[in-house]
Design a protein around this motif. Structure first.
Motif, short mmCIF file in Angstrom:
data_model
loop_
_atom_site.label_atom_id
_atom_site.label_comp_id
_atom_site.label_asym_id
_atom_site.label_seq_id
_atom_site.Cartn_x
_atom_site.Cartn_y
_atom_site.Cartn_z
N THR A 48 -62.13 6.04 17.73
CA THR A 48 -61.83 5.81 16.56
C THR A 48 -62.84 5.96 15.41
O THR A 48 -62.67 5.71 14.08
CB THR A 48 -60.88 4.48 16.38
OG1 THR A 48 -62.25 3.62 16.61
CG2 THR A 48 -60.07 4.52 17.21
N ARG A 49 -64.01 6.34 15.59
CA ARG A 49 -65.25 6.19 14.90
C ARG A 49 -65.02 7.08 13.62
O ARG A 49 -65.65 7.17 12.46
CB ARG A 49 -66.56 6.69 15.48
CG ARG A 49 -66.72 7.95 15.95
CD ARG A 49 -68.08 8.21 16.70
NE ARG A 49 -68.18 9.67 16.80
CZ ARG A 49 -69.49 10.22 16.74
NH1 ARG A 49 -70.30 9.46 16.54
NH2 ARG A 49 -69.46 11.49 17.04
N HIS A 50 -64.31 8.51 13.64
CA HIS A 50 -64.06 9.02 12.35
C HIS A 50 -62.89 8.72 11.66
O HIS A 50 -62.67 9.17 10.36
CB HIS A 50 -63.77 10.82 12.78
CG HIS A 50 -65.00 11.13 13.38
ND1 HIS A 50 -66.51 11.23 12.62
CD2 HIS A 50 -65.30 11.66 14.57
CE1 HIS A 50 -67.27 11.78 13.58
NE2 HIS A 50 -66.77 11.85 14.74
N LEU A 51 -62.04 7.54 12.12
CA LEU A 51 -60.89 7.15 11.24
C LEU A 51 -61.62 5.90 10.42
O LEU A 51 -61.62 4.80 10.68
CB LEU A 51 -60.00 6.54 12.08
CG LEU A 51 -58.97 7.65 13.13
CD1 LEU A 51 -58.29 7.16 13.94
CD2 LEU A 51 -58.29 8.40 11.89
N ASP A 52 -62.37 6.30 9.26
CA ASP A 52 -63.14 5.55 8.55
C ASP A 52 -63.02 5.28 7.08
O ASP A 52 -63.93 5.19 6.37
CB ASP A 52 -64.47 5.94 8.80
CG ASP A 52 -65.00 7.19 8.36
OD1 ASP A 52 -64.09 8.06 7.72
OD2 ASP A 52 -66.06 7.51 8.30
N ARG A 53 -61.61 5.52 6.72
CA ARG A 53 -61.34 5.41 5.19
C ARG A 53 -60.85 4.04 4.85
O ARG A 53 -59.87 3.28 5.52
CB ARG A 53 -60.05 6.42 5.03
CG ARG A 53 -60.87 7.85 5.14
CD ARG A 53 -59.69 8.81 4.93
NE ARG A 53 -58.43 8.63 5.67
CZ ARG A 53 -57.46 8.97 5.31
NH1 ARG A 53 -57.12 9.82 4.70
NH2 ARG A 53 -56.20 8.78 6.43
#
Length: 92
Positions: free
Chosen positions: A63-68
């Protein structure tokens, strides 16, 4: 998507050779990955000592790129975030 990668526990004492790491950066890609009939182990920042999110020959969802930041309610002092947001980023 990546293929056949080695991932490590936070302290580096444990590792696993996983078949695939899925790294969606948007909700639609996350839902697409979850829609497969193949099981997933979910991995956050990878900061656990036990490597609980992986095993040999598994498929890992990172989930590291789901960062908004999705919503900020200043009156109630509430944030709605995607799971990849790091606490350090919020306090900077």
């Amino acid at each position: 998507m990546s293929r056949a990668q080695r991932i490590h526990s936070f302290d580096g004492t444990e590792w696993a050779e996983v078949d695939e790491i899925v790294e969606p950066d948007r909700r639609s890609a996350l839902l697409a990955a979850m829609g497969d009939d193949i099981g997933l182990s979910v991995r956050g920042a990878g900061l656990n000592y036990a490597l609980a999110s992986a095993g040999d020959a598994t498929r890992v969802l990172s989930t590291r790129h789901l960062d908004r930041l999705l919503h900020l309610d200043t009156e109630r002092r509430l944030l709605t975030l995607e799971p990849g947001v790091e606490v350090g980023t919020l306090v900077e």
